[in-house]
Motif scaffolding. Structure first.
Motif, PDB file in Angstrom:
ATOM      1  N   ARG A   1       0.837  -1.210   0.000  1.00  0.00           N
ATOM      2  CA  ARG A   1       0.000   0.000   0.000  1.00  0.00           C
ATOM      3  C   ARG A   1       0.867   1.254   0.000  1.00  0.00           C
ATOM      4  NH1 ARG A   1      -3.721  -3.422   2.214  1.00  0.00           N
ATOM      5  NH2 ARG A   1      -5.899  -3.034   1.695  1.00  0.00           N
ATOM      6  N   LEU A   2       1.913   1.223   0.782  1.00  0.00           N
ATOM      7  CA  LEU A   2       2.821   2.360   0.827  1.00  0.00           C
ATOM      8  C   LEU A   2       3.505   2.560  -0.529  1.00  0.00           C
ATOM      9  CD1 LEU A   2       3.819   4.504   2.771  1.00  0.00           C
ATOM     10  CD2 LEU A   2       5.672   2.989   3.406  1.00  0.00           C
ATOM     11  N   THR A   3       3.846   1.475  -1.200  1.00  0.00           N
ATOM     12  CA  THR A   3       4.457   1.554  -2.530  1.00  0.00           C
ATOM     13  C   THR A   3       3.477   2.161  -3.537  1.00  0.00           C
ATOM     14  OG1 THR A   3       5.874  -0.332  -2.043  1.00  0.00           O
ATOM     15  CG2 THR A   3       5.550   0.202  -4.361  1.00  0.00           C
ATOM     16  N   GLU A   4       2.194   1.800  -3.443  1.00  0.00           N
ATOM     17  CA  GLU A   4       1.179   2.378  -4.340  1.00  0.00           C
ATOM     18  C   GLU A   4       1.061   3.884  -4.127  1.00  0.00           C
ATOM     19  OE1 GLU A   4      -2.549   0.387  -3.755  1.00  0.00           O
ATOM     20  OE2 GLU A   4      -1.696  -1.585  -4.202  1.00  0.00           O
ATOM     21  N   ILE A   5       1.035   4.307  -2.866  1.00  0.00           N
ATOM     22  CA  ILE A   5       0.960   5.741  -2.572  1.00  0.00           C
ATOM     23  C   ILE A   5       2.196   6.450  -3.122  1.00  0.00           C
ATOM     24  CG2 ILE A   5       0.916   7.455  -0.717  1.00  0.00           C
ATOM     25  CD1 ILE A   5      -0.575   5.336   0.991  1.00  0.00           C
ATOM     26  N   ALA A   6       3.353   5.840  -2.933  1.00  0.00           N
ATOM     27  CA  ALA A   6       4.605   6.434  -3.421  1.00  0.00           C
ATOM     28  C   ALA A   6       4.586   6.591  -4.934  1.00  0.00           C
ATOM     29  CB  ALA A   6       5.795   5.589  -2.972  1.00  0.00           C
ATOM     30  N   GLU A   7       4.042   5.615  -5.651  1.00  0.00           N
ATOM     31  CA  GLU A   7       3.981   5.712  -7.116  1.00  0.00           C
ATOM     32  C   GLU A   7       3.115   6.892  -7.550  1.00  0.00           C
ATOM     33  OE1 GLU A   7       5.678   4.171  -9.548  1.00  0.00           O
ATOM     34  OE2 GLU A   7       6.825   3.346  -7.876  1.00  0.00           O
TER      35      GLU A   7
ATOM     36  N   LEU B   1      -3.597   4.123   5.671  1.00  0.00           N
ATOM     37  CA  LEU B   1      -2.918   4.138   4.370  1.00  0.00           C
ATOM     38  C   LEU B   1      -3.923   4.161   3.229  1.00  0.00           C
ATOM     39  CD1 LEU B   1       0.096   1.742   5.002  1.00  0.00           C
ATOM     40  CD2 LEU B   1       0.085   4.238   4.916  1.00  0.00           C
ATOM     41  N   ASP B   2      -5.071   3.487   3.391  1.00  0.00           N
ATOM     42  CA  ASP B   2      -6.118   3.561   2.364  1.00  0.00           C
ATOM     43  C   ASP B   2      -6.638   4.987   2.223  1.00  0.00           C
ATOM     44  OD1 ASP B   2      -5.910   0.877   1.773  1.00  0.00           O
ATOM     45  OD2 ASP B   2      -7.609   0.275   3.043  1.00  0.00           O
ATOM     46  N   LEU B   3      -6.834   5.665   3.352  1.00  0.00           N
ATOM     47  CA  LEU B   3      -7.295   7.059   3.314  1.00  0.00           C
ATOM     48  C   LEU B   3      -6.236   7.972   2.680  1.00  0.00           C
ATOM     49  CD1 LEU B   3      -8.933   7.245   6.853  1.00  0.00           C
ATOM     50  CD2 LEU B   3     -10.119   7.270   4.644  1.00  0.00           C
ATOM     51  N   LEU B   4      -4.981   7.739   3.017  1.00  0.00           N
ATOM     52  CA  LEU B   4      -3.908   8.545   2.430  1.00  0.00           C
ATOM     53  C   LEU B   4      -3.755   8.263   0.939  1.00  0.00           C
ATOM     54  CD1 LEU B   4      -1.289   8.360   5.312  1.00  0.00           C
ATOM     55  CD2 LEU B   4      -2.730  10.301   4.669  1.00  0.00           C
ATOM     56  N   HIS B   5      -3.984   7.020   0.526  1.00  0.00           N
ATOM     57  CA  HIS B   5      -3.947   6.678  -0.901  1.00  0.00           C
ATOM     58  C   HIS B   5      -5.047   7.427  -1.639  1.00  0.00           C
ATOM     59  CE1 HIS B   5      -4.759   4.208  -4.519  1.00  0.00           C
ATOM     60  NE2 HIS B   5      -3.418   4.167  -4.556  1.00  0.00           N
TER      61      HIS B   5
ATOM     62  N   SER C   1       1.740   8.129  10.401  1.00  0.00           N
ATOM     63  CA  SER C   1       0.937   6.908  10.486  1.00  0.00           C
ATOM     64  C   SER C   1       1.803   5.704  10.826  1.00  0.00           C
ATOM     65  CB  SER C   1       0.212   6.665   9.153  1.00  0.00           C
ATOM     66  OG  SER C   1      -0.750   7.650   8.926  1.00  0.00           O
ATOM     67  N   VAL C   2       2.903   5.557  10.111  1.00  0.00           N
ATOM     68  CA  VAL C   2       3.781   4.408  10.340  1.00  0.00           C
ATOM     69  C   VAL C   2       4.459   4.520  11.700  1.00  0.00           C
ATOM     70  CG1 VAL C   2       5.822   3.187   9.495  1.00  0.00           C
ATOM     71  CG2 VAL C   2       4.128   4.042   7.874  1.00  0.00           C
ATOM     72  N   GLN C   3       4.944   5.700  12.040  1.00  0.00           N
ATOM     73  CA  GLN C   3       5.656   5.895  13.302  1.00  0.00           C
ATOM     74  C   GLN C   3       4.735   5.637  14.494  1.00  0.00           C
ATOM     75  OE1 GLN C   3       7.850   9.563  13.562  1.00  0.00           O
ATOM     76  NE2 GLN C   3       7.473   9.704  15.749  1.00  0.00           N
ATOM     77  N   THR C   4       3.494   6.102  14.429  1.00  0.00           N
ATOM     78  CA  THR C   4       2.563   5.885  15.529  1.00  0.00           C
ATOM     79  C   THR C   4       2.321   4.392  15.742  1.00  0.00           C
ATOM     80  OG1 THR C   4       1.519   7.993  15.053  1.00  0.00           O
ATOM     81  CG2 THR C   4       0.278   6.465  16.415  1.00  0.00           C
ATOM     82  N   TYR C   5       2.168   3.656  14.647  1.00  0.00           N
ATOM     83  CA  TYR C   5       1.982   2.211  14.766  1.00  0.00           C
ATOM     84  C   TYR C   5       3.220   1.546  15.369  1.00  0.00           C
ATOM     85  CZ  TYR C   5       1.639  -2.687  13.545  1.00  0.00           C
ATOM     86  OH  TYR C   5       1.629  -4.058  13.609  1.00  0.00           O
ATOM     87  N   LEU C   6       4.388   1.934  14.894  1.00  0.00           N
ATOM     88  CA  LEU C   6       5.628   1.302  15.364  1.00  0.00           C
ATOM     89  C   LEU C   6       5.960   1.649  16.810  1.00  0.00           C
ATOM     90  CD1 LEU C   6       7.811   1.695  12.176  1.00  0.00           C
ATOM     91  CD2 LEU C   6       6.832  -0.417  13.092  1.00  0.00           C
ATOM     92  N   ASN C   7       5.456   2.759  17.314  1.00  0.00           N
ATOM     93  CA  ASN C   7       5.712   3.128  18.706  1.00  0.00           C
ATOM     94  C   ASN C   7       4.883   2.308  19.695  1.00  0.00           C
ATOM     95  OD1 ASN C   7       7.701   4.986  18.187  1.00  0.00           O
ATOM     96  ND2 ASN C   7       6.289   6.708  18.072  1.00  0.00           N
ATOM     97  N   LEU C   8       3.872   1.613  19.205  1.00  0.00           N
ATOM     98  CA  LEU C   8       3.083   0.744  20.075  1.00  0.00           C
ATOM     99  C   LEU C   8       3.848  -0.545  20.333  1.00  0.00           C
ATOM    100  CD1 LEU C   8      -0.398   1.045  18.342  1.00  0.00           C
ATOM    101  CD2 LEU C   8       0.292   2.117  20.485  1.00  0.00           C
ATOM    102  N   PRO C   9       3.795  -1.073  21.565  1.00  0.00           N
ATOM    103  CA  PRO C   9       4.400  -2.388  21.794  1.00  0.00           C
ATOM    104  C   PRO C   9       3.710  -3.430  20.912  1.00  0.00           C
ATOM    105  CG  PRO C   9       3.809  -1.324  23.874  1.00  0.00           C
ATOM    106  CD  PRO C   9       3.237  -0.490  22.776  1.00  0.00           C
ATOM    107  N   TRP C  10       4.461  -4.396  20.411  1.00  0.00           N
ATOM    108  CA  TRP C  10       3.912  -5.362  19.456  1.00  0.00           C
ATOM    109  C   TRP C  10       2.716  -6.095  20.034  1.00  0.00           C
ATOM    110  CZ3 TRP C  10       3.392 -10.456  20.433  1.00  0.00           C
ATOM    111  CH2 TRP C  10       4.119 -10.992  21.500  1.00  0.00           C
ATOM    112  N   TRP C  11       2.757  -6.454  21.323  1.00  0.00           N
ATOM    113  CA  TRP C  11       1.652  -7.200  21.927  1.00  0.00           C
ATOM    114  C   TRP C  11       0.399  -6.347  22.038  1.00  0.00           C
ATOM    115  CZ3 TRP C  11      -0.139  -4.945  26.322  1.00  0.00           C
ATOM    116  CH2 TRP C  11       0.731  -4.090  27.004  1.00  0.00           C
ATOM    117  N   TYR C  12       0.576  -5.027  22.272  1.00  0.00           N
ATOM    118  CA  TYR C  12      -0.562  -4.117  22.367  1.00  0.00           C
ATOM    119  C   TYR C  12      -1.183  -3.898  20.985  1.00  0.00           C
ATOM    120  CZ  TYR C  12      -3.303  -0.032  23.707  1.00  0.00           C
ATOM    121  OH  TYR C  12      -4.331   0.841  23.931  1.00  0.00           O
ATOM    122  N   ALA C  13      -0.316  -3.719  19.991  1.00  0.00           N
ATOM    123  CA  ALA C  13      -0.804  -3.519  18.620  1.00  0.00           C
ATOM    124  C   ALA C  13      -1.569  -4.744  18.133  1.00  0.00           C
ATOM    125  CB  ALA C  13       0.362  -3.212  17.696  1.00  0.00           C
ATOM    126  N   ALA C  14      -1.068  -5.942  18.477  1.00  0.00           N
ATOM    127  CA  ALA C  14      -1.735  -7.176  18.053  1.00  0.00           C
ATOM    128  C   ALA C  14      -3.079  -7.333  18.752  1.00  0.00           C
ATOM    129  CB  ALA C  14      -0.843  -8.374  18.338  1.00  0.00           C
TER     130      ALA C  14
END
Length: 193
Positions: free
Chosen positions: A95-101, A159-163, A134-147
């Motif tokens: 999805r990020l690659t599509e937005i970049a294109e 990412l769909d909204l940003l696309h 968007s990416v940084q906020t997700y990555l700042n969450l602990p993996w167990w909390y995000a899951a």
């Protein structure tokens, strides 16, 4: 000048050039015997007068469109590359690659992008703020909390909204080209009649 060293900038400035020219005139006055025993003071004084009389350097506040687009493209490419190496859901890198294109299509035409302030603002906001945040906020969450909270799905939704935002911006940006193509088609059809 492009350099940031103040000494080098001054040595290459119009003020130094004018001062050196005036100082050279003072030296010629000494050689001609007109400056007397105070010739050093005359040379220094004329240098100072020449440096003060020279016009100030031009200040450029507007960046070069090619340079600005290159910086944005570099930030975008770095983000896409970094995300491939991070722990994100499998749907995120494509999805990020599509937005970049979509964004690269506008960044590849920097002069036209500079001429469209709305598109330039949207591209700058998407590349510089929205995508990294968007990416940084997700990555700042602990993996167990995000899951447990399904934050991966939230990131994919963002990412769909940003696309969609990038596509809307690109459609507005490229609409003039599409209209020119349609006009040319009508011209060719009318010419054959």
């Amino acid at each position: 000048m492009a350099t940031s060293d103040p000494v080098v900038r001054y040595l290459a400035s119009w003020k130094n050039l004018a001062g050196c020219t005036a100082g050279l005139i003072g030296l010629l006055l000494h050689v001609a015997g007109l400056a007397g025993s105070y010739w050093v003071a005359v040379v220094i004084g004329l240098y100072g007068v020449g440096a003060l009389a020279a016009p100030p350097e031009r200040i450029t506040l507007v960046t070069d469109p090619e340079e600005e687009a290159g910086e944005l493209r570099g930030e975008l490419d770095a983000l896409v590359q970094r995300v491939k190496d991070l722990r994100v859901p499998d749907e995120v890198p494509p999805r990020l690659t599509e937005i970049a294109e979509v964004l690269r299509g506008m960044l590849d035409r920097p002069r036209a992008l500079r001429a469209d302030p709305d598109a330039l603002h949207a591209v700058t906001r998407l590349v510089g703020t929205d995508l990294p945040l968007s990416v940084q906020t997700y990555l700042n969450l602990p993996w167990w909390y995000a899951a447990a909270r399904g934050s991966g799905a939230e990131l994919v939704r963002q990412l769909d909204l940003l696309h969609a935002d990038a596509v809307r911006t690109a459609e507005r940006f490229h609409s003039a080209d599409a209209q020119r193509q349609a006009d040319h088609t009508r011209y060719l059809e009318d010419r054959d009649r």
